[in-house]
Every structure is written in C-alpha cells, then in structure tokens.
Design a protein around this motif. Structure first.
Motif, PDB file in Angstrom:
ATOM      1  N   LYS A 296       0.817  -1.212   0.000  1.00  9.31           N
ATOM      2  CA  LYS A 296       0.000   0.000   0.000  1.00  9.31           C
ATOM      3  C   LYS A 296       0.847   1.257   0.000  1.00  9.31           C
ATOM      4  O   LYS A 296       0.373   2.337   0.342  1.00  9.31           O
ATOM      5  CB  LYS A 296      -0.942  -0.030   1.208  1.00  9.31           C
ATOM      6  N   GLY A 298       1.964   2.736  -2.552  1.00 10.59           N
ATOM      7  CA  GLY A 298       1.635   3.572  -3.703  1.00 10.59           C
ATOM      8  C   GLY A 298       2.731   3.492  -4.734  1.00 10.59           C
ATOM      9  O   GLY A 298       3.910   3.284  -4.425  1.00 10.59           O
ATOM     10  N   ILE A 299       2.348   3.657  -5.978  1.00  9.22           N
ATOM     11  CA  ILE A 299       3.291   3.473  -7.078  1.00  9.22           C
ATOM     12  C   ILE A 299       4.419   4.505  -7.052  1.00  9.22           C
ATOM     13  O   ILE A 299       5.538   4.251  -7.482  1.00  9.22           O
ATOM     14  CB  ILE A 299       2.552   3.486  -8.437  1.00  9.22           C
ATOM     15  N   LYS A 309       6.388   4.939 -14.985  1.00 10.71           N
ATOM     16  CA  LYS A 309       5.152   4.866 -14.196  1.00 10.71           C
ATOM     17  C   LYS A 309       3.933   5.035 -15.088  1.00 10.71           C
ATOM     18  O   LYS A 309       2.935   4.307 -14.948  1.00 10.71           O
ATOM     19  CB  LYS A 309       5.170   5.948 -13.110  1.00 10.71           C
ATOM     20  N   LEU A 313       0.838   2.380 -15.460  1.00  9.44           N
ATOM     21  CA  LEU A 313      -0.548   2.774 -15.179  1.00  9.44           C
ATOM     22  C   LEU A 313      -1.434   2.599 -16.405  1.00  9.44           C
ATOM     23  O   LEU A 313      -2.598   2.188 -16.296  1.00  9.44           O
ATOM     24  CB  LEU A 313      -0.596   4.222 -14.690  1.00  9.44           C
ATOM     25  N   THR A 339       1.169  -3.745  -5.804  1.00  5.35           N
ATOM     26  CA  THR A 339       0.873  -2.319  -5.936  1.00  5.35           C
ATOM     27  C   THR A 339      -0.105  -2.098  -7.075  1.00  5.35           C
ATOM     28  O   THR A 339      -1.055  -1.311  -6.970  1.00  5.35           O
ATOM     29  CB  THR A 339       2.166  -1.518  -6.186  1.00  5.35           C
ATOM     30  N   GLY A 340       0.116  -2.816  -8.184  1.00  7.23           N
ATOM     31  CA  GLY A 340      -0.823  -2.736  -9.305  1.00  7.23           C
ATOM     32  C   GLY A 340      -2.192  -3.269  -8.934  1.00  7.23           C
ATOM     33  O   GLY A 340      -3.219  -2.661  -9.256  1.00  7.23           O
ATOM     34  N   ASN A 342      -3.496  -3.371  -5.997  1.00  8.17           N
ATOM     35  CA  ASN A 342      -4.118  -2.451  -5.044  1.00  8.17           C
ATOM     36  C   ASN A 342      -4.797  -1.290  -5.770  1.00  8.17           C
ATOM     37  O   ASN A 342      -5.841  -0.802  -5.344  1.00  8.17           O
ATOM     38  CB  ASN A 342      -3.064  -1.926  -4.070  1.00  8.17           C
ATOM     39  N   ILE A 343      -4.188  -0.853  -6.886  1.00  7.70           N
ATOM     40  CA  ILE A 343      -4.789   0.205  -7.701  1.00  7.70           C
ATOM     41  C   ILE A 343      -6.080  -0.303  -8.348  1.00  7.70           C
ATOM     42  O   ILE A 343      -7.075   0.423  -8.451  1.00  7.70           O
ATOM     43  CB  ILE A 343      -3.786   0.677  -8.778  1.00  7.70           C
ATOM     44  N   LEU A 344      -6.067  -1.562  -8.760  1.00  6.50           N
ATOM     45  CA  LEU A 344      -7.224  -2.145  -9.462  1.00  6.50           C
ATOM     46  C   LEU A 344      -8.310  -2.649  -8.521  1.00  6.50           C
ATOM     47  O   LEU A 344      -9.410  -2.983  -8.968  1.00  6.50           O
ATOM     48  CB  LEU A 344      -6.744  -3.313 -10.334  1.00  6.50           C
TER      49      LEU A 344
END
Length: 568
Positions: A296, A298-299, A309, A313, A339-340, A342-344
């Motif tokens: 968590k 963040g990218i 980046k 994304l 991380t990816g 978590n974004i999705l």
C-alpha cells in the motif's frame, strides 16, 4: 475577527497572537487533533504546520516550563529502568533523570499531565516536566525502546546462560514440550523477530553447523550475522519457531512450510513465511518477513521514472492483456504486482490470484495457494478462475507451457492478467516464452507490458558524501557525454548511526518495455535475443544499466551499488 475575540485557548491562541499561525489554520488544527485524539503540538509538528522549535518556545512562555535539548542527552543516562517500556510510547514521554525524590520527565506538550501522573504512580516519585521538541522526543523514544530491550549480546550473557541444556544428547533426540515452552527460548526468539522488523530485514536465517549456530538478517538485500547462540540450544530454537508456525516438531527429516502472524498493534500485523530444511547438523529455518503495508505504499514510492510509471498505469487501465514482471528472487516483483492490484482493487472488479504461497493478504482479492500435492497447480487454479467470472487474474509465476497457454488465452479473451517470470531483462522474457513453446502469434497479441527490475540499496541522506571520479571513468561506466554536461554530483556511502553501512532502504531499478507493432513483427518473425533488445533501444527503452545510472545521477544510488546490481 479580532485576536481578543478568538475562541482559542492555550498554545493555539498564543501561536496566533505571535503570528506563527493563522486563526483559521489554528481552529482547523485543533479540530483535527481532537478528531485524531492526539496532542495539538504533535499534530502541528507531524503535519509540518509549525516548526518544533517554535512549539517548544511558545509552550515554555505560555506554561512557564523549562526547555531541554534532548540532542545533548546521553541515552545511557536516561532513567528508563524506573518505568515499563510500554508506558513510553503510550504516554509520549521519557523519564530523563532522578534527583532525590524528584523525577524529571521530558514531554513535548505542556498539557500532557497524564504522563506526569502515571510516572508518579509507577515510581512513587514526584514528577516535574521539562519541555522538549516533538521531533527530538520521537527520535529519543525510538532509541529508548531499543535501549530498554536487551541486545542480542545481553541476552546471550544473561538469559541463555541460564538455559537448562541437559538431557539426552543422542543424535535422534528431539526437543520436549518443556523445551519448546522454555521461557528464555521464547523470549529470545521473540526478540529476534522484533529486532528483524525494527531493522527492516526481509529474511531471517537460523543456521546450525557442526560447532556453532548463527542467526543472520537480510537487510537491504545483504545478509549479515546478528547473533551466535550456543549450539546446545539449536534444537530448542528450531522447535520454538516450528511451534509458532504450526509445524510438526517431531518431523525433522523433510522440509516443512508454515506461517506466523505477529501482531504489533491493533492496526499492524506482520506475517512470516517459514520454511525448514534438514541439513547435516540440524534443520535450517528461514523466515521471510511479509509486511502488508508494503503493498500500500503507492506506485510513487517504488522508484519508477515518470515515463515508466505512466506506461505501467496505462497497461493497468487496459481491460485485457498481459503484464509480466521479471527479475531474480528478492528483486521486488511481488510488491510491484501487489501495488498494481491495489490500484485495481475496487468493488466493481473481480480479482483472483494463484500464488505459491500468497505472501501479502489483501482484502477484496480472492487469493489461492497452489498445492501440487493435491493437484492444485497454477494451471488448475487458472482454469477454475476462468469459470468464476473474473476481470483480473494474477498468476504467481509462469513455470510451464500449460500455465503460459491458459494465461495467454485469458489475456486474449477480455481479462487482464499479471504474472512473473525469472529472466534477466525484459526482452529475454519474450524469448523465454518462445522457448517454452508458446506460439509467436499468441505472444505478440497478448503481452502488453514487461517490467524487469532490481533493487539497489539507497544511499543514506544523512551521511552520503560526494565522490569525485575522472570523466574517463564515468564514460567507461556507461555515462554519456550529454550526462557529463549536466554536471551532476556523484555520491558514495559513508555510514552513520542512522543507517547500515551508508545505506538506508532500497530503491527500484526498472526496465519497462511495451510491445510495439515493430517488436510484434520481430516476434512473429522468430526474432532472437539480440534483435528484440536492439529494437527496444531504438524505441528509447532504458535497459536496467541505464536506469541504474539515472538513479546515480539523482543521488539515490552510489556507482558501486549500481555496479553490484546491474553490471554485465
């Protein structure tokens, strides 16, 4: 509104009157501090609203308390032994020294009377407050916590000398239940686990040899010995870890896997993935430390260059296709993938992962541990996922043609697939898939992005020093004449009390490659491992070496470290 009519009191009012803080900002800070249930002074300093030295000065004027500089205080002279360690962090205060029946207590907020009362109750001494800066108190509390815990050497001298190491010493004898619950052993193992977390270690190694036993931590990618307990208690240490991870302590002939969850607080828990392996002189135990918070970050915290980046994304935003992350063990592939994910991870998507094993638990994601013994392979898990209405699928690793074929078909039929391979760089990933037997057409039409990565030790910002090298040497290392024209500063590791040998943390080094039309044509034409890297360079894709040199120019890496992780 005039200052005299303000509904503010104490420190907040004084800060406004002295023009260190606008009234509206003061009101907002008071409300936020109350909401978060923390001292106003802590809130102001933590959010960098007012400088800590200003807070200390104003507090001193307002409450008539003396100000003390904690930086001049010898940590060994502090009166830690008078109170329990848990009181320090709970009360955000430190007992400094005792004079007669008076105990002087360092606090950063003059309204922190609870600390004075509780220290008075715990020690039977009258307490007097001295003000210190919030940032200094936070640093001192961390040092105090470390100081109050017995060091590894102290524990060897005290607790381990008192261990009962008698009993049957035959080779086949195993530890008894009493041995496993032996209090000094329990305390010692707990100490090792906590120290590893505090030092930012990624792995712990318990290693038995013929005449000695050692414990090593892997910190920032480098193993270092931290303790050498008596060889006599090797079986007890191993048994304790096996009990904690719910393994069979009577089975010492075959490897075992387990897991430990260590709760540090109500909001934070650390998982350990545990594996035992029988060696000549006992079982070696390795614990991988899995911190869910790492997924968590963040990218932006991973160290991608801006253009890299953006490519990641953009690939994550695609409804279908395959994203592959490659690199050796310990290069941060899992954190990049999570991380990816978590974004999705939103309520509108169905995400399923197949892993061996699942390293980080994320709520909202359906995670499956593969188990070859019962037939639950990556391929079987993938087949099951495709019957469960998936949007996004993560495969821990593509190891064989069957897994690769199913994953690629999923990517071609409206699913976003993320996975890893073990290759040296991004272009080699494509040739590896071809060597597995995946048809070139399927590779060219399914793979959308490949990320190759390494982790380099980040230079400590407090002690790094400029490193002057001749231009000829820099050119030989791979810098261009355009780089040298920028007159960047080169830094080297030194070492201080805030880092490990001049390094503090790690930074990602990446090669991010999209599959362009031209690259796709090369794949379809059966291109080799030379053609694809050449095309990537033509398209401006930085290889790992070039990415590492960029980190050197930015002052994040030393040239020596860049060479360690990327030198051909």
């Amino acid at each position: 509104m005039a200052a005299t009519n303000m509904n503010l009191t104490g420190i907040a009012r004084k800060l406004v009157l002295e023009k260190h803080l606008a009234e509206a900002a003061a009101v907002q800070a008071v409300e936020a501090a109350n909401k978060e249930d923390i001292q106003l002074t802590s809130y102001l300093v933590q959010n960098k609203i007012v400088a800590p030295q200003v807070i200390a000065m104003i507090s001193s004027q307002e409450f008539g308390l003396p100000v003390f500089d904690l930086n001049v205080m010898d940590i060994e002279l502090a009166a830690f032994g008078l109170v329990e360690e848990k009181l320090l962090t709970k009360l955000n205060a430190v007992p400094l020294f005792k004079r007669g029946n008076r105990l002087f207590v360092a606090i950063s907020s003059p309204t922190n009377t609870q600390a004075l009362d509780e220290f008075k109750f715990a020690t039977g001494l009258s307490t007097e407050a001295v003000l210190v800066q919030e940032n200094q108190l936070a640093e001192f509390l961390e040092k105090a916590s470390n100081a109050m815990d017995s060091s590894m050497d102290d524990m060897l001298d005290d607790d381990l000398e008192n261990l009962d190491i008698g009993g049957d010493e035959e080779e086949d004898s195993g530890p008894s239940a009493a041995d496993v619950d032996d209090a000094p052993v329990v305390k010692y193992v707990n100490k090792i686990l906590l120290d590893a977390i505090n030092k930012g270690a990624s792995d712990i190694h318990f290693e038995p040899y013929e005449k000695r036993y050692r414990v090593r931590y892997r910190v920032d990618g480098i193993l270092a010995e931290v303790a050498s307990p008596p060889i006599n208690i090797a079986a007890k240490l191993t048994a304790r870890v096996k009990v904690m991870s719910r393994m069979d302590i009577s089975e010492r002939r075959v490897p075992q896997d387990g897991r430990i969850k260590l709760k540090l607080s109500k909001k934070r828990a650390i998982d350990f993935r545990v594996n035992t392996c029988p060696t000549l002189f006992g079982e070696k135990v390795v614990l991988r430390i899995l911190d869910p918070s790492s997924a968590k970050l963040g990218i932006d915290a991973l160290g991608y260059e801006p253009e890299q980046k953006d490519l990641y994304l953009k690939a994550l935003a695609n409804p279908y296709g395959m994203i592959l992350v490659t690199g050796p063990t310990g290069s941060g592939k899992t954190v990049s993938l999570y991380t990816g994910l978590n974004i999705l991870n939103v309520p509108e998507t169905n995400i399923s992962t197949a892993e061996d094993p699942a390293e980080i638990n994320l709520e909202g994601i359906n995670q499956v541990n593969v188990n070859d013994k019962v037939g639950l392979t990556f391929a079987e898990a993938l087949k099951a996922f495709l019957r469960q209405d998936p949007d996004i699928i993560m495969v821990g690793e593509i190891r064989d043609l069957e897994t690769a074929s199913i994953a690629i078909k999923a990517a071609q039929t409206g699913h976003l697939v993320l996975s890893t391979l073990h290759t040296n760089d991004a272009p080699q990933t494509l040739t590896r898939l071809m060597n597995m037997g995946v048809p070139a057409f399927n590779i060219a039409t399914s793979v959308s992005l490949i990320i190759a990565q390494r982790l380099g030790r980040r230079l400590c910002g407090d002690c790094k020093k400029p490193d002057d090298l001749p231009k000829e040497v820099l050119l030989k290392e791979g810098f261009t004449k355009e780089d040298l024209a920028e007159n960047f500063k080169l830094y080297k590791a030194v070492g201080c009390d805030k880092c490990t040998g001049g390094y503090k943390g790690r930074v990602g080094i990446y090669q991010v490659m999209t599959i362009s039309e031209e690259t796709g044509r090369l794949i379809m034409g059966g291109a080799n491992s030379i053609d694809i890297p050449d095309q990537a360079r033509k398209e401006g894709v930085d290889d790992l070496r070039r990415s590492a040199l960029k980190k050197v120019k930015q002052g994040l890496l030393g040239l020596e470290e860049a060479n360690r992780v990327t030198k051909d």
